[in-house]
Design a protein around this motif. Structure first.
Motif, short mmCIF file in Angstrom:
data_model
loop_
_atom_site.label_atom_id
_atom_site.label_comp_id
_atom_site.label_asym_id
_atom_site.label_seq_id
_atom_site.Cartn_x
_atom_site.Cartn_y
_atom_site.Cartn_z
N ALA A 56 47.47 7.36 51.15
CA ALA A 56 47.17 6.63 52.38
C ALA A 56 47.72 5.21 52.32
CB ALA A 56 45.66 6.61 52.62
N ALA A 57 47.63 4.57 51.15
CA ALA A 57 48.14 3.21 50.99
C ALA A 57 49.66 3.19 51.11
CB ALA A 57 47.70 2.62 49.65
N ARG A 58 50.31 4.18 50.51
CA ARG A 58 51.78 4.24 50.60
C ARG A 58 52.22 4.47 52.04
NH1 ARG A 58 50.94 7.69 46.16
NH2 ARG A 58 51.61 9.50 47.38
N ARG A 59 51.53 5.35 52.74
CA ARG A 59 51.89 5.63 54.13
C ARG A 59 51.69 4.39 55.00
NH1 ARG A 59 49.12 6.79 58.83
NH2 ARG A 59 50.26 8.07 60.34
N ALA A 60 50.57 3.71 54.81
CA ALA A 60 50.29 2.51 55.62
C ALA A 60 51.33 1.42 55.36
CB ALA A 60 48.89 1.99 55.31
#
Length: 786
Positions: free
Chosen positions: A159-163
């Motif tokens: 989720a952090a990488r996508r954001a």
């Protein structure tokens, strides 16, 4: 040290602090935050010295020549607008560094995080102080890159990488739009500095390029400041640690687009296009952001969506452009920075000390965290626009700007009341629901936060109260200079805490009343919003994923088509393009050469050499295998070398002999090692097109050489080399001097190309040899097993 040098050091100090942050953290742990906070604190003190001068109406510019030939400088502009942003960025930045020291205490990568946050601070500081277009764009993109690093700090989570990727794609794409807009501005005005551009507004608005500039600038500003429908990256950025969220939303990146609109308001503002597009997108962002905030139960997401709503309100006010609207935008920007920074840090404290930030799983924390509760309540009162906090002054000025009896003003006022009432409910939901009511069991035993965590929000909440109580001084030093910079003319802000009976106060009272109703019915409102969003279904966030997937599919399809992996396809494309360029250019521009003149008295030995070259060509075409073709190709090369020798170019002839010899030897060795098929097995329908391409290339080069040799000889370069080869390069052999001295860099490049080609050939040979060896070993193993 003079002011210019100190300002230059202030712009570079965050990046220096970022370099030493990992080392200091390694030795001092979380206590390194106290030392690192001195960097933004020193910057804050430096810019605080400009306040009296700017309050008197002065503008400070300075800098250094960067690229003088293009009139590009590393220059800064300090007026009421940039100074306010600089003070917010450095002041809140110092508190965020301290907060980060406590929040990430014991984290193995705390030093890296502090380095990122300081680089982020330096990028935003440079952005708001930039005077030159290029400097503005460089720092604009640096904020996108550093925010990418911060949002994706916990890179182990998908989720952090996508954001992080989403924020980079959206804001980076907007940055390219801004670059195009700045380039058009430069082309239209001939100006490369914002301080000079501010006086070019009338001419620009009459330019046929005005609309293009406006749309491109709005594209950059709207993506950066998360205006609908580009808002989706902002709530997803909450995947970053809470210090990032607090800093991102209060004083830095999300306000960069608002800053740009405010800065360019004297140049681009006041037109029908400006007054339609900005209010339209602003009010849509305000209402949608406030409504989406009500839907959430995560404290950070609730605050993130209210930030989106607040940014929409700032864009709305900037677009309206009236005196009250400009003053309201200035007041609300400062108020929002103070209360939103405090509330985000409060949300982080709750999460850090209880292990949860889910509103439905919190309650009764007032006894365990009394100081945090007071801070949260003070910040919420300012966010709700209640006296005696600065948020009240901002809200009164907002409603003063929207007070009108025409349909447009009434519509905007109604939507503003709706959006502010929803934010009122969210503010008190965050400030009251976790602390009041029965105590709820939390994952961690709740207790008051350490000083590094509560110090920052306490100062911001107290500041929101103190500047409201001393509003006269605050307006004279901050609000009025800032409003004047946005408007492009002197403005004086006079609003105070003393209530003014009229439409603004009535709209404010209506906001409070509706907000209380929303707060009481928050659960029902949340459920209703969930139903509405479920019915809507598709949204920009999902659309972003679909866009990226579609883009990847297109990229894969294009790559498969143009990068087939077949060398013959690549060579065919290259030679087709070469033939097209060589043949189409002279035909289209009428540069075909005249027919060549053949002398009747050509010496027999020259004709013999020509005949040998033709024989070599025929041998190449008719060769039964590739090795014979390579040797036959060398015949042509040797024939050309003899021609060079006959026409008085022994050096060139010797070079040609060496090249042909080495080429034949190397190619023969390669062909032997690679064990390629001994003959050409291509069918006729493949040979014919290849032959046509070869003939077209040969014809093209022949025409080019005829045209080049048919032009009058220009001896300027020859005379230059003859004149200076001996006196400058100290060489009698002109050809050698040209290659080694005058064209030394070119020769070095050619050597590099040859070396790279040799390494590629070596890799191919080894790859082929290794593949053959593996194949032999596998066959032997199979035979042994059998």
């Amino acid at each position: 040290m003079d002011v210019a040098a100190l300002t230059f050091l202030a712009l570079g100090l965050p990046f220096v602090a970022a370099l030493v942050a990992p080392v200091l953290t390694r030795f001092l742990g979380h206590n390194a935050a106290w030392l690192l906070a001195f960097a933004p604190a020193a910057i804050f003190v430096h810019f605080l010295r400009f306040v009296p001068e700017i309050a008197d109406g002065e503008i400070v510019t300075g800098g250094y020549a960067w690229i003088p030939s293009f009139n590009v400088s590393f220059s800064w502009l300090i007026d009421g607008l940039s100074l306010t942003f600089a003070l917010l960025i450095s002041g809140i930045g110092a508190l965020i560094v301290l907060y980060s020291g406590g929040y990430l205490k014991g984290h193995p990568h705390q030093g890296r995080f502090l380095s990122f946050i300081l680089m982020f601070m330096g990028s935003m500081q440079g952005l708001v102080l930039s005077d030159s277009f290029l400097m503005l764009f460089v720092f604009w993109e640096l904020t996108s890159i550093t925010s990418f690093l911060l949002i994706g700090f916990d890179h182990g989570r998908e989720a952090a990488r996508r954001a992080a990727l989403q924020a980079l794609v959206v804001t980076g794409g907007g940055g390219l739009l801004l670059l195009a807009g700045l380039l058009i501005l430069w082309n239209v005005s001939g100006i490369t500095q914002l301080s000079l551009l501010l006086s070019f507004g009338a001419e620009l608005k009459e330019s046929p390029f005005y609309l293009a500039v406006l749309l491109l600038v709005l594209g950059g500003a709207f993506t950066k400041s998360a205006q609908f429908p580009f808002h989706f990256w902002l709530p997803n950025a909450m995947e970053a640690p809470t210090p990032v969220s607090a800093y991102l939303h209060s004083a830095t990146m999300v306000k960069a687009g608002v800053y740009l609109l405010m800065r360019l308001n004297p140049v681009l503002g006041g037109t029908p296009e400006w007054q339609i597009l900005l209010p339209l997108f602003g009010v849509a962002t305000l209402v949608s952001g406030a409504a989406l905030a009500v839907r959430q139960t995560d404290l950070k997401l609730m605050l993130a969506y209210t930030t989106m709503a607040s940014l929409g309100l700032l864009v709305l006010l900037t677009g309206l452009g009236s005196p009250h609207a400009i003053e309201a935008a200035a007041l609300y920007l400062v108020a929002h920075a103070l209360f939103k920074g405090a509330l985000f840090m409060v949300a982080g404290i709750i999460d850090h000390e209880t292990g949860s930030r889910d509103l439905t799983r919190l309650g009764g924390l007032r006894s365990a965290m009394p100081l945090t509760f007071v801070i949260a309540l003070a910040a919420a009162l300012s966010m709700a626009g209640l006296p005696p906090f600065f948020g009240f002054l901002a809200k009164e000025e907002i409603y003063g700007a929207l007070s009108g009896f025409d349909a447009r003003s009434m519509a905007f006022a109604a939507l503003a009341v709706l959006g502010n009432a929803l934010m009122f409910a969210v503010a008190f939901a965050i400030a009251l629901k976790p602390f009041v009511g029965p105590k709820v069991e939390t994952p961690k035993q709740a207790h008051e936060a350490p000083v590094l965590l509560w110090l920052g929000p306490a100062i911001l909440a107290l500041k929101g109260l103190s500047i409201a109580l001393m509003s006269g001084l605050a307006h004279r030093l901050i609000s009025s200079p800032m409003s004047s910079a946005i408007a492009g003319e002197p403005r004086t802000v006079t609003i105070s805490l003393v209530p003014h009976i009229g439409m603004p106060l009535l709209l404010s009272a209506a906001t409070v009343l509706v907000g209380v109703v929303f707060y009481v019915n928050l659960d029902r409102l949340r459920a209703g919003m969930a139903v509405v969003l479920a019915d809507i279904g598709w949204g920009p966030d999902r659309g972003f994923d679909q866009f990226i997937r579609g883009l990847l599919r297109i990229a894969v399809a294009v790559t498969r088509r143009v990068q087939s992996g077949k060398l013959d396809v690549y060579m065919t494309v290259v030679f087709v393009l070469v033939a097209a360029v060589l043949l189409a250019t002279p035909v289209l521009y009428g540069e075909l050469p005249r027919a060549p003149f053949f002398a009747a008295d050509v010496p027999a030995h020259e004709l013999a050499i020509m005949a040998i070259a033709v024989a070599g060509l025929v041998a190449v075409v008719l060769a039964a295998d590739r090795l014979t073709a390579i040797v036959s190709l060398g015949i042509q090369g040797f024939a050309v070398a003899v021609i060079f020798l006959l026409y008085g170019a022994p050096d060139l002839s010797f070079t040609q002999f060496m090249i042909e010899t080495l080429s034949v030897v190397v190619l023969a060795l390669v062909m032997t090692r690679l064990r390629l098929s001994p003959s050409d097995h291509r069918p006729l329908h493949q040979k014919v097109p290849d032959s046509m391409i070869a003939l077209a290339c040969g014809l093209g080069f022949g025409l080019f050489l005829l045209r080049a040799t048919g032009t009058p000889f220009d001896a300027t370069l020859t005379d230059f080399y003859n004149l200076y080869s001996k006196s400058i390069a100290h060489g009698a052999n002109v050809v050698n001097v040209i290659i080694v001295d005058f064209r030394g860099t070119d020769t070095l490049g050619e050597i590099a190309v040859v070396m790279t080609t040799g390494l590629a050939i070596l890799s191919l040979v080894r790859l082929r040899a290794g593949s053959l060896k593996r194949g032999t070993d596998e066959r032997q193993d199979a035979e042994e097993r059998a």
